[in-house]
Scaffold this motif. Structure first.
Motif, PDB file in Angstrom:
ATOM      1  N   TYR A  66       0.898  -1.112   0.134  1.00  0.00           N
ATOM      2  CA  TYR A  66      -0.019   0.063   0.118  1.00  0.00           C
ATOM      3  C   TYR A  66       0.859   1.363   0.104  1.00  0.00           C
ATOM      4  CZ  TYR A  66      -3.726  -3.111   1.587  1.00  0.00           C
ATOM      5  OH  TYR A  66      -4.877  -4.106   1.387  1.00  0.00           O
ATOM      6  N   VAL A  67       0.336   2.425  -0.612  1.00  0.00           N
ATOM      7  CA  VAL A  67       0.865   3.672  -0.552  1.00  0.00           C
ATOM      8  C   VAL A  67       0.241   4.547   0.356  1.00  0.00           C
ATOM      9  CG1 VAL A  67       1.776   5.764  -1.686  1.00  0.00           C
ATOM     10  CG2 VAL A  67       2.209   3.347  -2.460  1.00  0.00           C
ATOM     11  N   GLY A  68       0.808   5.056   1.482  1.00  0.00           N
ATOM     12  CA  GLY A  68       0.121   6.005   2.332  1.00  0.00           C
ATOM     13  C   GLY A  68      -0.037   5.460   3.772  1.00  0.00           C
ATOM     14  N   SER A 167     -12.408   0.058   8.348  1.00  0.00           N
ATOM     15  CA  SER A 167     -13.565   0.560   7.767  1.00  0.00           C
ATOM     16  C   SER A 167     -12.990   0.386   6.045  1.00  0.00           C
ATOM     17  CB  SER A 167     -14.228   1.594   7.944  1.00  0.00           C
ATOM     18  OG  SER A 167     -13.313   2.658   7.398  1.00  0.00           O
ATOM     19  N   VAL A 168     -13.743   0.766   5.300  1.00  0.00           N
ATOM     20  CA  VAL A 168     -13.250   0.392   3.780  1.00  0.00           C
ATOM     21  C   VAL A 168     -12.519   1.834   3.463  1.00  0.00           C
ATOM     22  CG1 VAL A 168     -15.288   1.192   2.879  1.00  0.00           C
ATOM     23  CG2 VAL A 168     -13.657   0.085   1.371  1.00  0.00           C
ATOM     24  N   ASP A 169     -12.854   2.869   4.294  1.00  0.00           N
ATOM     25  CA  ASP A 169     -12.389   3.980   4.153  1.00  0.00           C
ATOM     26  C   ASP A 169     -10.799   4.083   4.544  1.00  0.00           C
ATOM     27  OD1 ASP A 169     -14.774   5.161   3.268  1.00  0.00           O
ATOM     28  OD2 ASP A 169     -15.449   5.507   5.407  1.00  0.00           O
ATOM     29  N   GLU A 170     -10.424   3.259   5.504  1.00  0.00           N
ATOM     30  CA  GLU A 170      -9.344   3.160   5.822  1.00  0.00           C
ATOM     31  C   GLU A 170      -7.939   2.530   4.919  1.00  0.00           C
ATOM     32  OE1 GLU A 170      -8.274   2.196   9.910  1.00  0.00           O
ATOM     33  OE2 GLU A 170      -9.903   3.563  10.700  1.00  0.00           O
ATOM     34  N   VAL A 171      -8.690   1.706   4.110  1.00  0.00           N
ATOM     35  CA  VAL A 171      -7.825   1.176   2.893  1.00  0.00           C
ATOM     36  C   VAL A 171      -7.540   2.227   2.081  1.00  0.00           C
ATOM     37  CG1 VAL A 171      -7.865  -0.749   1.227  1.00  0.00           C
ATOM     38  CG2 VAL A 171      -9.527  -0.892   3.067  1.00  0.00           C
ATOM     39  N   PRO A 172      -6.049   2.072   2.045  1.00  0.00           N
ATOM     40  CA  PRO A 172      -5.358   2.913   1.023  1.00  0.00           C
ATOM     41  C   PRO A 172      -6.039   3.021  -0.340  1.00  0.00           C
ATOM     42  CG  PRO A 172      -3.575   1.964   2.350  1.00  0.00           C
ATOM     43  CD  PRO A 172      -4.941   1.100   2.542  1.00  0.00           C
ATOM     44  N   VAL A 173      -6.012   4.108  -1.266  1.00  0.00           N
ATOM     45  CA  VAL A 173      -6.350   4.194  -2.665  1.00  0.00           C
ATOM     46  C   VAL A 173      -5.225   3.968  -3.307  1.00  0.00           C
ATOM     47  CG1 VAL A 173      -7.180   5.904  -4.293  1.00  0.00           C
ATOM     48  CG2 VAL A 173      -8.156   5.986  -1.896  1.00  0.00           C
TER      49      VAL A 173
END
Ligand code: GLP
Length: 256
Positions: A66-68, A167-173
């Motif tokens: 992941y990045v970020g 939550s899904v919001d915490e998964v990096p983009v």
């Protein structure tokens, strides 16, 4: 074509893949392993740990990251690889690289490619596959020539991986992943998949047209691929009788 091996469960798959890895390391103690995260390869790491082989000189390159995420985040693939692979297998952490950790993110792709090349290339790459057909984090549409680079995850992959986060919001983009071209340079690909959720992705990878829309189909362009699947993941394959027949009649000396 790839050799398709249909096994009864993840434990049997793990033992088979471990056989191939240990045969390689017996030939060359400093063999270069391509390491995958995710739930799929866990049986491989478990089987390898159980064999108590000396893997301290083996080198490793992770597929993706992941990045970020903040440094040391428990779900960063650097942390996952350390926890699930390096420690239980007794690898030397300094010999295991994860993309995005070698220097600034702007040149991380190139730096990783150089490091793989300097190590002499990956001997055996362990692979899982995403429900949308991604390998590494190469989402549908990725070029078969692509090299390590920063990418954007699909929403489906973010939802699939949300189980590791609050939550899904915490998964990096964003992520950084070896490209399909990088993966195709590895000398032996071992792709594992289990469960019905992977049946469509496996059918597309093994028997579908070679298309960037199904990143897993890049395996059809490689001369040494072993696909290890359970019955459920094999359930979308048309030529399953032939795969069983070929496996049952495989010359003993061949190995994986
Ligand atoms: C993740 C990883 C892939 C992995 C795939 C399947 O997003 N980046 O390397 O193969 O998705 O994951 P799992 O094995 O948990 O099903």
């Amino acid at each position: 074509m790839a050799e398709i091996v249909i096994v009864k469960d993840t434990a049997e798959a793990g033992e088979l893949a471990a056989d191939a890895i240990l045969a390689l390391v017996a030939r060359r103690a400093d063999a270069v392993l391509g390491l995958a995260t995710g739930s799929t390869p866990l049986g491989v790491w478990r089987a390898l740990a159980g064999r108590r082989a000396d893997l301290s000189r083996a080198r490793g390159f992770a597929l993706d990251e992941y990045v970020g995420l903040p440094d040391g985040h428990p779900e960063s693939y650097r942390a996952v690889i350390t926890r699930e692979v390096v420690e239980p297998l007794g690898l030397d952490e300094s010999l295991v690289a994860v993309p995005g950790h070698l220097g600034p993110i702007e040149t991380a792709g190139e730096d990783y490619e150089l490091a793989i090349r300097a190590a002499g290339g990956v001997d055996l790459q362990v692979l899982g596959i995403g429900t949308d057909g991604h390998i590494g984090f190469n989402e549908p549409g990725s070029s078969f020539e692509s090299l390590t680079r920063v990418k954007t995850l699909t929403q489906q992959t973010r939802r699939d991986n949300a189980r590791f986060f609050a939550s899904v919001d915490e998964v990096p983009v964003n992520c950084i992943t070896q490209g399909l071209g990088t993966i195709r340079r590895a000398r032996h690909l071992v792709l594992l998949a289990f469960g019905e959720g992977k049946a469509a992705a496996i059918a597309a990878a093994v028997e579908g047209p070679v298309t960037a829309s199904a990143p897993g189909s890049a395996i059809q362009l490689h001369s040494h691929v072993t696909v290890i699947v359970d019955e459920a993941a094999a359930s979308g394959l048309a030529n399953v009788d032939y795969y069983r027949y070929a496996w049952a009649n495989k010359p003993e000396w061949e190995g994986l």
